[in-house]
Motif scaffolding. Structure first.
Motif, short mmCIF file in Angstrom:
data_model
loop_
_atom_site.label_atom_id
_atom_site.label_comp_id
_atom_site.label_asym_id
_atom_site.label_seq_id
_atom_site.Cartn_x
_atom_site.Cartn_y
_atom_site.Cartn_z
N LEU A 153 0.82 -1.21 0.00
CA LEU A 153 0.00 0.00 0.00
C LEU A 153 0.86 1.26 0.00
O LEU A 153 0.51 2.26 -0.66
N ALA A 154 1.98 1.23 0.71
CA ALA A 154 2.88 2.38 0.71
C ALA A 154 3.46 2.61 -0.68
O ALA A 154 3.57 3.76 -1.14
N LEU A 155 3.85 1.53 -1.36
CA LEU A 155 4.36 1.66 -2.71
C LEU A 155 3.31 2.24 -3.65
O LEU A 155 3.61 3.12 -4.48
N ALA A 156 2.07 1.76 -3.53
CA ALA A 156 1.00 2.25 -4.40
C ALA A 156 0.68 3.71 -4.10
O ALA A 156 0.44 4.50 -5.02
N TRP A 157 0.70 4.09 -2.82
CA TRP A 157 0.36 5.46 -2.45
C TRP A 157 1.44 6.45 -2.87
O TRP A 157 1.14 7.58 -3.26
N TYR A 177 -10.37 1.35 1.17
CA TYR A 177 -10.25 1.37 -0.28
C TYR A 177 -11.06 2.50 -0.92
O TYR A 177 -10.77 2.92 -2.04
N ALA A 178 -12.07 3.00 -0.22
CA ALA A 178 -12.74 4.20 -0.71
C ALA A 178 -11.80 5.40 -0.65
O ALA A 178 -11.77 6.24 -1.57
N VAL A 179 -10.99 5.48 0.41
CA VAL A 179 -9.98 6.54 0.50
C VAL A 179 -8.95 6.39 -0.60
O VAL A 179 -8.54 7.38 -1.25
N LEU A 180 -8.51 5.16 -0.86
CA LEU A 180 -7.54 4.93 -1.93
C LEU A 180 -8.13 5.27 -3.30
O LEU A 180 -7.44 5.80 -4.17
N ALA A 181 -9.41 4.93 -3.49
CA ALA A 181 -10.05 5.26 -4.77
C ALA A 181 -10.08 6.76 -5.00
O ALA A 181 -9.85 7.23 -6.12
N GLN A 182 -10.33 7.51 -3.94
CA GLN A 182 -10.37 8.97 -4.05
C GLN A 182 -8.98 9.54 -4.21
O GLN A 182 -8.74 10.42 -5.06
#
Length: 304
Positions: A56-60, A116-121
């Motif tokens: 998740l850190a890499l994706a963010w 995942y809603a936060v990640l989608a946004q």
């Protein structure tokens, strides 16, 4: 500072990182599964949570190069999803909860939906929208089972139908400005339609209701959902809703095929479909020629 830079993937190495992320996720899940009896729940939680946190850190921290993330970022986000789910389930086990209880499933899926809603946004990721929506639907079903402990499947059917309606309204709202996210919601709505058929069939088997089908009303729901998904796929040229819609229609056929009579579904659908095809093949009056049909072609000259 060095760690922050290490967790910032370079785009030209994104495919390599994504491939490694999938292997890492599979390995971490295998460790969690094999060590169920050998390690404490807290240790297993730490292992899968660490792997999920890295992905998740890499994706963010991946560079933002447009309104939608690149494929490798989506792979990182998807690979982290089962790890995060496993970590939350192990946390529930460590805190004394039951991994398979409706209450645990509710808060695990609810946490995944929120995250995942936060990640989608934040990342503009349509796949995160799909995972968040699917988790939210699952959380709603688990919450109902946790609080009310229903004995039949009827309540779950209605909850899934309500989810389909809400997801469809959300897709209509997002269709013009965020088309990929709208398609993700439609995909989840289609999966909810398949779930209606699965829950209904399971109820028939468990309750020993014979082969009488799931009822005309729910067959109508499956037919409308399936045709709607296929129509959406055709209009917006999106293959995903089309394939899911085909599966919903197969579920409808499986349910409606229990009666050995031509009445009413077979006759109705054959007549209606044939009438629509005939309407499309009816003769038409040729359109008049264009006003400039006889005009000579415009002169051309070479560009220098």
């Amino acid at each position: 500072m060095v760690a922050r830079e290490l967790l910032r993937p370079l785009p030209f190495r994104g495919d390599l990182i994504a491939a490694g992320a999938v292997v890492l996720a599979v390995g971490a899940l295998l460790v969690d599964t094999r060590m169920q009896d050998a390690w404490a729940a807290g240790v297993r939680c730490a292992v899968v949570a660490a792997a999920a946190a890295v992905l998740l850190a890499l994706a963010w921290r991946a560079p933002v190069e447009g309104p939608a993330p690149r494929t490798y970022v989506s792979v990182l986000l998807v690979a982290a999803f089962p790890l995060a789910a496993a970590a939350l389930a192990e946390l529930a086990d460590a805190l004394g909860g039951s991994a398979g209880s409706a209450g645990t499933i509710f808060w695990v899926l609810g946490a995944l939906a929120a995250g995942y809603a936060v990640l989608a946004q934040g990342r503009g990721s349509a796949v995160c929208t799909m995972l968040a929506a699917a988790s939210a639907v699952g959380a709603a079903l688990a919450f109902w089972g946790w609080v009310f402990e229903p004995r039949g499947e009827t309540a779950y059917r209605w909850l899934l139908l309500g989810a389909i309606v809400l997801l469809g309204l959300g897709a209509v709202r997002l269709r013009d400005g965020h088309r990929r996210h709208a398609v993700a919601l439609i995909d989840v709505a289609g999966l909810a339609g398949i779930a209606i058929a699965a829950v209904s069939m399971l109820g028939l088997v468990v309750e020993g209701a014979g082969t009488g089908g799931i009822g005309t009303g729910w067959e109508i729901v499956l037919l409308i959902v399936g045709l709607g998904l296929v129509a959406y796929a055709a209009v917006d040229r999106e293959p995903g809703p089309g394939w899911i819609g085909a599966l919903v229609l197969v579920s409808f056929v499986s349910s409606a095929a229990t009666d050995g009579s031509l009445l009413w579904w077979p006759l109705l659908l054959v007549v209606l479909g044939g009438a629509v095809v005939a309407a499309g093949l009816r003769p038409t009056t040729p359109a008049p020629p264009a006003p400039d049909a006889d005009a000579p072609p415009a002169p051309t000259r070479a560009l220098r």
